[in-house]
Design a protein around this motif. Structure first.
Motif: not given
Length: 168
Positions: A125-153
């Protein structure tokens, strides 16, 4: 304008940022596939994984791209993850050599569901929150669990009140 979204924090991602971060993900994944470093195919988790998958596929020269459609949100409310459309079963097998991409891992429920179907796939994934990190093998940026990411689409340009205070 006093109404706020129900999320305490917002992290806005512009098109150029998702492009840069997706390219960085491709560079991190380059040479890590099981076939002399190559990947057999990329599978995008729709809808959010489609733009990153397109960019990663271009960067890594992967020509076979498919999708898996998983619904885990109803607007901004998380729900139980459900597969709506699976990728080609002959292509997938147990997932060996397959790179599965999404924009974000939040709780990890979506990736957990997909991993049950394709246990040997590589999940990125491009971005990861702490609860989800164990499920992903590779990611770029970690953000806090209480952050809502607004994607351009998901965005349109409009006025936004300051986070704290309303004085001009």
């Amino acid at each position: 304008m006093t109404d706020r979204l129900p999320h305490e924090k917002g992290f806005h991602i512009a098109w150029d940022q998702i492009h840069r971060d997706s390219r960085a993900l491709a560079w991190r994944l380059d040479g890590r596939g099981p076939d002399d470093g190559a990947w057999r195919a990329i599978v995008a988790i729709t809808r959010g994984g489609m733009a990153p998958a397109m960019i990663v596929a271009r960067e890594l020269d992967v020509r076979v791209v498919d999708t898996i459609s998983v619904k885990s949100y109803n607007n901004q409310e998380q729900t139980d993850a459900v597969v709506l459309k699976a990728p080609d079963s002959d292509l997938m097998g147990d997932g060996t050599g397959i790179l599965i991409l999404d924009d974000l891992v939040d709780s990890g429920k979506t990736l957990e569901l997909v991993r049950k179907h394709y246990p040997n796939a590589h999940f990125a994934t491009v971005y990861a929150k702490p609860k989800g990190v164990p499920m992903v093998d590779t990611f770029i940026t970690e953000v806090s669990q209480d952050t809502w990411i607004f994607f351009p689409w998901d965005m349109a340009l409009q006025y936004v009140e300051p986070y704290r205070g309303t004085d001009a």
